[in-house]
Design a protein around this motif. Structure first.
Motif, PDB file in Angstrom:
ATOM      1  N   LYS A 241       0.819  -1.211   0.000  1.00  0.00           N
ATOM      2  CA  LYS A 241       0.000   0.000   0.000  1.00  0.00           C
ATOM      3  C   LYS A 241       0.851   1.259   0.000  1.00  0.00           C
ATOM      4  O   LYS A 241       1.981   1.262   0.492  1.00  0.00           O
ATOM      5  N   TYR A 242       0.238   2.344  -0.507  1.00  0.00           N
ATOM      6  CA  TYR A 242       0.844   3.676  -0.473  1.00  0.00           C
ATOM      7  C   TYR A 242       1.031   4.096   0.988  1.00  0.00           C
ATOM      8  O   TYR A 242       0.222   3.768   1.856  1.00  0.00           O
ATOM      9  N   TYR A 243       2.097   4.811   1.259  1.00  0.00           N
ATOM     10  CA  TYR A 243       2.437   5.259   2.613  1.00  0.00           C
ATOM     11  C   TYR A 243       2.603   4.108   3.599  1.00  0.00           C
ATOM     12  O   TYR A 243       2.207   4.186   4.761  1.00  0.00           O
ATOM     13  N   HIS A 244       3.197   3.019   3.102  1.00  0.00           N
ATOM     14  CA  HIS A 244       3.623   1.910   3.955  1.00  0.00           C
ATOM     15  C   HIS A 244       5.063   1.576   3.579  1.00  0.00           C
ATOM     16  O   HIS A 244       5.497   1.868   2.469  1.00  0.00           O
ATOM     17  N   ALA A 245       5.773   0.966   4.521  1.00  0.00           N
ATOM     18  CA  ALA A 245       7.183   0.642   4.298  1.00  0.00           C
ATOM     19  C   ALA A 245       7.527  -0.739   4.843  1.00  0.00           C
ATOM     20  O   ALA A 245       6.906  -1.206   5.802  1.00  0.00           O
ATOM     21  N   VAL A 246       8.501  -1.366   4.198  1.00  0.00           N
ATOM     22  CA  VAL A 246       9.081  -2.613   4.708  1.00  0.00           C
ATOM     23  C   VAL A 246      10.454  -2.252   5.274  1.00  0.00           C
ATOM     24  O   VAL A 246      11.335  -1.808   4.532  1.00  0.00           O
ATOM     25  N   PHE A 247      10.601  -2.402   6.600  1.00  0.00           N
ATOM     26  CA  PHE A 247      11.846  -1.967   7.245  1.00  0.00           C
ATOM     27  C   PHE A 247      13.013  -2.901   6.983  1.00  0.00           C
ATOM     28  O   PHE A 247      14.141  -2.454   6.848  1.00  0.00           O
ATOM     29  N   ASN A 248      12.738  -4.198   6.923  1.00  0.00           N
ATOM     30  CA  ASN A 248      13.840  -5.146   6.696  1.00  0.00           C
ATOM     31  C   ASN A 248      13.822  -5.647   5.260  1.00  0.00           C
ATOM     32  O   ASN A 248      13.923  -6.839   5.000  1.00  0.00           O
ATOM     33  N   GLY A 249      13.699  -4.718   4.336  1.00  0.00           N
ATOM     34  CA  GLY A 249      13.646  -5.082   2.928  1.00  0.00           C
ATOM     35  C   GLY A 249      15.027  -5.353   2.344  1.00  0.00           C
ATOM     36  O   GLY A 249      16.056  -5.081   2.965  1.00  0.00           O
ATOM     37  N   GLU A 250      15.015  -5.893   1.135  1.00  0.00           N
ATOM     38  CA  GLU A 250      16.271  -6.127   0.410  1.00  0.00           C
ATOM     39  C   GLU A 250      16.017  -5.896  -1.073  1.00  0.00           C
ATOM     40  O   GLU A 250      15.070  -6.434  -1.643  1.00  0.00           O
ATOM     41  N   VAL A 251      16.831  -5.029  -1.673  1.00  0.00           N
ATOM     42  CA  VAL A 251      16.729  -4.744  -3.104  1.00  0.00           C
ATOM     43  C   VAL A 251      18.115  -4.915  -3.701  1.00  0.00           C
ATOM     44  O   VAL A 251      19.090  -4.372  -3.176  1.00  0.00           O
ATOM     45  N   ALA A 252      18.217  -5.698  -4.764  1.00  0.00           N
ATOM     46  CA  ALA A 252      19.509  -5.991  -5.405  1.00  0.00           C
ATOM     47  C   ALA A 252      20.505  -6.569  -4.389  1.00  0.00           C
ATOM     48  O   ALA A 252      21.706  -6.300  -4.453  1.00  0.00           O
ATOM     49  N   GLY A 253      19.987  -7.332  -3.445  1.00  0.00           N
ATOM     50  CA  GLY A 253      20.840  -7.957  -2.431  1.00  0.00           C
ATOM     51  C   GLY A 253      21.332  -6.993  -1.362  1.00  0.00           C
ATOM     52  O   GLY A 253      22.175  -7.347  -0.532  1.00  0.00           O
ATOM     53  N   ILE A 254      20.811  -5.760  -1.369  1.00  0.00           N
ATOM     54  CA  ILE A 254      21.257  -4.735  -0.412  1.00  0.00           C
ATOM     55  C   ILE A 254      20.132  -4.485   0.609  1.00  0.00           C
ATOM     56  O   ILE A 254      19.009  -4.163   0.218  1.00  0.00           O
ATOM     57  N   PRO A 255      20.429  -4.622   1.908  1.00  0.00           N
ATOM     58  CA  PRO A 255      19.406  -4.355   2.922  1.00  0.00           C
ATOM     59  C   PRO A 255      18.971  -2.888   2.864  1.00  0.00           C
ATOM     60  O   PRO A 255      19.803  -1.995   2.721  1.00  0.00           O
ATOM     61  N   CYS A 256      17.659  -2.638   2.950  1.00  0.00           N
ATOM     62  CA  CYS A 256      17.164  -1.257   2.903  1.00  0.00           C
ATOM     63  C   CYS A 256      15.738  -1.175   3.431  1.00  0.00           C
ATOM     64  O   CYS A 256      15.061  -2.188   3.575  1.00  0.00           O
ATOM     65  N   ILE A 257      15.320   0.050   3.722  1.00  0.00           N
ATOM     66  CA  ILE A 257      13.913   0.313   4.013  1.00  0.00           C
ATOM     67  C   ILE A 257      13.270   0.653   2.667  1.00  0.00           C
ATOM     68  O   ILE A 257      13.759   1.523   1.948  1.00  0.00           O
ATOM     69  N   VAL A 258      12.199  -0.056   2.322  1.00  0.00           N
ATOM     70  CA  VAL A 258      11.502   0.190   1.062  1.00  0.00           C
ATOM     71  C   VAL A 258      10.183   0.882   1.398  1.00  0.00           C
ATOM     72  O   VAL A 258       9.310   0.300   2.040  1.00  0.00           O
ATOM     73  N   SER A 259      10.040   2.125   0.974  1.00  0.00           N
ATOM     74  CA  SER A 259       8.876   2.932   1.328  1.00  0.00           C
ATOM     75  C   SER A 259       8.068   3.301   0.090  1.00  0.00           C
ATOM     76  O   SER A 259       8.613   3.807  -0.883  1.00  0.00           O
ATOM     77  N   ARG A 260       6.765   3.039   0.139  1.00  0.00           N
ATOM     78  CA  ARG A 260       5.882   3.351  -1.010  1.00  0.00           C
ATOM     79  C   ARG A 260       5.437   4.811  -0.896  1.00  0.00           C
ATOM     80  O   ARG A 260       4.304   5.120  -0.513  1.00  0.00           O
TER      81      ARG A 260
END
Length: 361
Positions: free
Chosen positions: A168-187
């Protein structure tokens, strides 16, 4: 002495035209130019370096109580992983800043503030904190990248598993991973399009930047600068601190009433807003119907009488015509009203139109 984001060298290599902005050297545009960058975000995807933004942690048993007091919005019903926008007011009801709060857990929040206001905001929070809470400026630890546009999620899907992508919009995954790099992913974003903002370790910013651009080649993803960021937010009529609001402009005057919860027990500035009552000024949209481009801080006239001042203005590449936003006397803020804006001693005709100017389909 301007600071450099972790992506400075990558921008220079890509032909970015570097300019000072909010204490940092950032690309205003690349060789593609502002119009192509703008259109890429509206029709495909664009990638922005927004590492200049500030990040502040708010932690402790009294974290929520402090947010409730400091900010105009309410965070009582915020769920873990949810984000919420809010102004932060001074005692007079003027705006100290506008920001986004992310909830990680009941006693752990991440606050994202405007780059130019980071030190001021952090000091304001320290000066007004109470009880068992700590505020910590962690801006140096984070790089922030914004992947925006109708094809942004397609690009992200190539580099992230489903559990790393917020639904959903205005939600985030705190323990995300993009391209093998740990990150916060925020919509979230500042363009009027779908997309995400990624918060990651500064040391891995360039690796993430290159991985996203490589993955997005088929979708037409290109790097974008400050110029397109501004024209995009203008089309979407998103207010910018220092333009549509400041220490003398209240959130209610600039149309942010949705994020001001007057039903809350108390917050800094509430008393002043109550005493003022209905705002005397209102933010309006202006579509230029005459010849010329309207910029900020230009007087707005109705039948020879000055009724307000423009706060931002530009030519909108996607819409194909110039627009502006202005703060005008509330009594005259009526859709369809024709006004004149003084541009370098010459009057340019414009019409009050509903905001936003552009809304994604």
């Amino acid at each position: 002495m301007e600071l450099k984001t972790p992506l400075y060298e990558a921008h220079v290599r890509a032909g970015g035209k570097m300019v000072p902005f909010a204490g940092y050297l950032l690309p205003v545009q690349y060789q593609t130019g502002v119009i192509k960058e703008h259109m890429a975000v509206r029709q495909a995807a664009g990638l922005f370096d927004v590492s200049h933004m500030g990040e502040i942690l708010c932690e402790g048993p009294d974290a929520l109580a402090n947010l409730q007091r400091l900010l105009t919005n309410s965070f009582v019903n915020l769920t873990d992983g949810q984000a919420r926008y809010s102004p932060m007011c001074n005692e007079r009801g003027g705006t100290v800043d506008d920001l986004i709060v992310y909830k990680r857990s009941d006693d752990h929040y991440l606050i994202v503030v405007n780059a130019a206001n980071k030190d001021k905001d952090y000091q304001w929070m320290l000066d007004h904190q109470s009880g068992d809470v700590t505020f910590q400026d962690v801006s140096e630890d984070y790089a922030q990248l914004a992947l925006q546009g109708p094809k942004a999620m397609d690009v992200l899907g190539k580099l992230a598993k489903e559990e790393s992508i917020p639904k959903k919009y205005y939600h985030a995954v705190f323990n995300g991973e993009v391209a093998g790099i740990p990150c916060i992913v925020s919509r979230t974003g500042y363009t009027g399009e779908d997309g995400v903002e990624l918060y990651l370790d500064s040391a891995r910013a360039e690796e993430m930047w290159e991985a996203l651009l490589e993955a997005g080649k088929e979708e037409g993803l290109i790097p974008c600068g400050l110029g397109a960021r501004d024209t995009l937010r203008m089309e979407a009529a998103m207010p910018l601190y220092g333009h549509e609001m400041d220490e003398e402009v209240t959130p209610l005057e600039t149309g942010l009433g949705f994020a001001v919860k007057m039903s809350k027990e108390d917050f800094i500035g509430k008393k002043a807003l109550e005493e003022t009552g209905e705002p005397g000024r209102k933010r309006v949209g202006l579509k230029v119907t005459g010849r010329g481009i309207i910029r900020e801080e230009q007087p707005v006239y109705l039948e020879g009488e000055k009724i307000g001042t423009t706060t931002s203005g530009t030519h909108c590449p996607y819409l194909g015509y110039p627009v502006a936003m202005a703060l005008v006397d509330a009594a005259y803020a009526t859709e369809g009203t024709l006004v004149n804006v003084e541009v370098r001693g010459r009057m340019v005709e414009a019409q009050m139109v509903p905001l936003p100017f552009y809304k994604k389909k």
